[in-house]
Design an enzyme around this catalytic site. Sequence first.
Site, PDB file in Angstrom:
ATOM      1  N   CYS A  19      45.327  31.414 -14.032  1.00 50.21           N
ATOM      2  CA  CYS A  19      46.578  31.929 -14.585  1.00 50.21           C
ATOM      3  C   CYS A  19      46.214  32.846 -15.742  1.00 50.21           C
ATOM      4  O   CYS A  19      45.042  33.020 -16.086  1.00 50.21           O
ATOM      5  CB  CYS A  19      47.445  30.795 -15.097  1.00 50.21           C
TER       6      CYS A  19
ATOM      7  N   ARG B 152      45.889  37.870 -12.365  1.00 48.38           N
ATOM      8  CA  ARG B 152      45.321  36.515 -12.453  1.00 48.38           C
ATOM      9  C   ARG B 152      46.251  35.465 -11.848  1.00 48.38           C
ATOM     10  O   ARG B 152      45.867  34.324 -11.630  1.00 48.38           O
ATOM     11  CB  ARG B 152      45.049  36.135 -13.909  1.00 48.38           C
TER      12      ARG B 152
ATOM     13  N   TRP C 200      49.429  31.074 -11.417  1.00 48.05           N
ATOM     14  CA  TRP C 200      48.924  30.968 -10.035  1.00 48.05           C
ATOM     15  C   TRP C 200      48.967  29.479  -9.752  1.00 48.05           C
ATOM     16  O   TRP C 200      48.139  28.727 -10.286  1.00 48.05           O
ATOM     17  CB  TRP C 200      47.511  31.512  -9.923  1.00 48.05           C
TER      18      TRP C 200
ATOM     19  N   ASN D 168      45.908  27.666 -18.827  1.00 53.22           N
ATOM     20  CA  ASN D 168      45.159  28.180 -17.674  1.00 53.22           C
ATOM     21  C   ASN D 168      44.032  27.197 -17.420  1.00 53.22           C
ATOM     22  O   ASN D 168      43.232  26.908 -18.311  1.00 53.22           O
ATOM     23  CB  ASN D 168      44.578  29.565 -17.964  1.00 53.22           C
ATOM     24  N   GLY D 169      43.952  26.667 -16.182  1.00 52.53           N
ATOM     25  CA  GLY D 169      42.887  25.719 -15.840  1.00 52.53           C
ATOM     26  C   GLY D 169      43.460  24.570 -15.035  1.00 52.53           C
ATOM     27  O   GLY D 169      44.577  24.642 -14.526  1.00 52.53           O
TER      28      GLY D 169
ATOM     29  N   GLU E 127      30.006  34.747   9.366  1.00 52.11           N
ATOM     30  CA  GLU E 127      30.714  35.285   8.190  1.00 52.11           C
ATOM     31  C   GLU E 127      29.923  36.426   7.564  1.00 52.11           C
ATOM     32  O   GLU E 127      30.506  37.436   7.155  1.00 52.11           O
ATOM     33  CB  GLU E 127      30.962  34.164   7.173  1.00 52.11           C
TER      34      GLU E 127
ATOM     35  N   LYS F 258      31.531  40.173   6.871  1.00 56.40           N
ATOM     36  CA  LYS F 258      31.496  40.825   5.550  1.00 56.40           C
ATOM     37  C   LYS F 258      30.914  42.221   5.663  1.00 56.40           C
ATOM     38  O   LYS F 258      31.445  43.182   5.125  1.00 56.40           O
ATOM     39  CB  LYS F 258      30.690  39.969   4.566  1.00 56.40           C
TER      40      LYS F 258
ATOM     41  N   GLU G 275      33.429  44.554   7.618  1.00 56.87           N
ATOM     42  CA  GLU G 275      34.771  44.881   7.089  1.00 56.87           C
ATOM     43  C   GLU G 275      34.715  45.663   5.791  1.00 56.87           C
ATOM     44  O   GLU G 275      35.702  46.282   5.424  1.00 56.87           O
ATOM     45  CB  GLU G 275      35.611  43.618   6.932  1.00 56.87           C
TER      46      GLU G 275
ATOM     47  N   HIS H  46      18.978  35.703  26.395  1.00 62.51           N
ATOM     48  CA  HIS H  46      19.812  35.728  27.613  1.00 62.51           C
ATOM     49  C   HIS H  46      20.537  37.064  27.764  1.00 62.51           C
ATOM     50  O   HIS H  46      21.643  37.108  28.281  1.00 62.51           O
ATOM     51  CB  HIS H  46      20.806  34.569  27.560  1.00 62.51           C
TER      52      HIS H  46
ATOM     53  N   LYS I 236      45.298  41.990   3.180  1.00 64.12           N
ATOM     54  CA  LYS I 236      44.829  40.717   2.612  1.00 64.12           C
ATOM     55  C   LYS I 236      45.386  39.541   3.404  1.00 64.12           C
ATOM     56  O   LYS I 236      44.746  38.524   3.550  1.00 64.12           O
ATOM     57  CB  LYS I 236      45.270  40.592   1.144  1.00 64.12           C
TER      58      LYS I 236
HETATM   59  C1  AGP Z   1      38.342  37.962   5.381  1.00 60.75           C
HETATM   60  O1  AGP Z   1      37.385  38.752   4.673  1.00 60.75           O
HETATM   61  C2  AGP Z   1      39.340  38.807   6.115  1.00 60.75           C
HETATM   62  N1  AGP Z   1      40.072  39.577   5.149  1.00 60.75           N
HETATM   63  C3  AGP Z   1      40.167  38.076   7.133  1.00 60.75           C
HETATM   64  O2  AGP Z   1      39.298  37.744   8.171  1.00 60.75           O
HETATM   65  C4  AGP Z   1      40.879  36.764   6.691  1.00 60.75           C
HETATM   66  O3  AGP Z   1      39.907  35.763   6.488  1.00 60.75           O
HETATM   67  C5  AGP Z   1      41.810  36.336   7.827  1.00 60.75           C
HETATM   68  O4  AGP Z   1      42.772  37.344   8.003  1.00 60.75           O
HETATM   69  C6  AGP Z   1      42.495  34.993   7.562  1.00 60.75           C
HETATM   70  O5  AGP Z   1      43.300  35.102   6.410  1.00 60.75           O
HETATM   71  P1  AGP Z   1      43.894  33.745   5.762  1.00 60.75           P
HETATM   72  O6  AGP Z   1      42.706  32.942   5.330  1.00 60.75           O
HETATM   73  O7  AGP Z   1      44.735  34.202   4.627  1.00 60.75           O
HETATM   74  O8  AGP Z   1      44.671  33.036   6.833  1.00 60.75           O
END
Ligand code: AGP
Length: 607
Positions: free
Chosen positions: A2, A27, A75, A101-102, A480, A484, A487, A503, A602
């Site tokens: 927060c 924040r 938050w 905050n915390g 993952e 990263k 994307e 294979h 996001k």
């Molecule tokens: C993660 O770097 C991506 N932006 C994306 O894969 C994200 O993880 C996915 O859209 C799921 O989002 P959520 O965790 O908010 O459900």
Amino acid sequence: MCGIVGFTGMQEAAPILLDGLKKLEYRGYDSAGIAVMSGKTISVNKVRGRIANLCEKTKDGTSVPGPTGIGHTRWATHGAPTEENAHPHLSNDGRFAVVHNGIIENYLTLREELLRDGYQFQSETDTEVIVHLLELYYKGNVRDALLKTANRLRGSYALGVICSDEPGKIYAVREASPLILGVGIGENYFASDVTALVSHTRNVIYLDDGEFAELSGMSIRIFDCSGTEIRKKTTRILWDVQAAEKGGYEHFMLKEIMEQPGAVRAAIAPRIKNGKVIFEELGAFLPALPDIRKIIITACGSAYYAGCAGRYALEQLCGIPVEVELASELRYLNPLVDGHTLLIVISQSGETADTIAALKECKSRGAKTLAIVNVVGSTVAKLADCTVYTWAGPEIAVATTKGYTTQIAVLYLLAICFADHLNRLGKDEAAMLDTLQALPRRIQQAIDMNPAIPELAKKYHENHAFFFIGRNTDYAVALEGSLKMKEISYLHAEAYAAGELKHGTIALIDEHQPVIALCCNPFIMEKTLSNIVEVKSRGAEVLALTFRDNQKILPVADDLLFIPKVDALFSAVIEIVPLQLLAYYVAKENGCDIDKPKNLAKSVTVE
Ligand code: AGP
């Protein structure tokens, strides 16, 4: 996470508090409030939603007179984002107002004690215990009451406090949450970070853990945790406001990577008590566990990959079969679920359309549903039978980092909690808990052990494709790591189970696509080493992620990334960190828009 602010001086406080909260809105932004003191009267204004709502309610602060005040932008962690749960919180006698905050880790015990003492609670927050403790301990001296209150608190807190018996004064208390004092001329400030201060003053004092300050317009007095007055140096801030929002980092993504030790600690520490994993949220849920015959983890993107990484601990410790399904697939699979199925839904935002749909589908078929979510009060959190929050704080960068690692940390905790409840833990429990409690330090080590990543990025950033390979838990992290890279740098990357290369896909291996080999699981280390030799013999450059003392890999790999040794069952949150940094610096070399990659959102709230 927060944001808190405080002001005292000759000007009207409210407009200054609102301005500071706007600068801290990144924040946390699900509710906000200010408490302003005029003479001995404290007036509190709070809203659900963004700061703009608070500005509208207070007519940009003009309707709230007074030269002293504190403010908060929230938050949510404990208690949904509502006006009642918004800060500031008032003591029953109206004498104290507090912003925080915390996370107060022992708030439930304190709340029960205060309720027994007759204090009335207006909110579901952990924070509210603070303002009632102040009332309990106040005998005319605010500093004494602050000291006694702080001595009862466990966890992290940056506090702002005003007391109607002391017009013109504000108090700031710091423990494991950032808190900075702003030194003005005839006025003084405090804030969660310099963002809220630099437009008023560039002279600041950084409080350290255990310290608190008493501020008036003409003076700042600072005390240590014993109440002894101390002197601290003033620092001149040279950052601009925009840089300050990112804590001095160039991008939110890098800031959030570096926040991971603290975020993982916030997810783990409050849930390990007296040698046990305790989830207050699971109370009514655990008795159904012995009837569970299958666990399905479902999510999208990185949250799905978090499930892939956490499933090993869950399956091995609980002895229950675990399937990990993409939500966009599960929702149309005609899933075979019933009352003996536990569906674990993972989502940082809690608003991903496919994930919500899969949750609804499985719930309608009788599955028990548990959500792991970061955003308090989000749709997934509301729909699931039970929700466990990751407490990662706001994640601004589109590419998740701390969201992912805290999801896995919660899965580790659930695995131990469930296994304990099923009497399957045995003698290893204490060692496992030690491992989990050390994870924040291990993540920091994984950051510190790889200073050469920016140089490695310069070497590899012009490649057009990468292979990320690994086995077992390493393969889950490779998934993952590959995402990263894709994307944020827009370079093609594919994660492959190392044992599967032969294979077919090994046909693609040559000197043009480096192979990033994850080699952090001793159980199958030899096999992965063989795969590295295979790709090397076909010309690939190999960047290996492993332990510093892994003598067998040193002569084989072209470049190395290191992590500290941790039980492979719990190492995913550490392994991913060098890969996050590699993707970050490759993207930076390529001049990509790291915090807002093209085509991405996001939260994908559409199908
Ligand atoms: C993660 O770097 C991506 N932006 C994306 O894969 C994200 O993880 C996915 O859209 C799921 O989002 P959520 O965790 O908010 O459900």
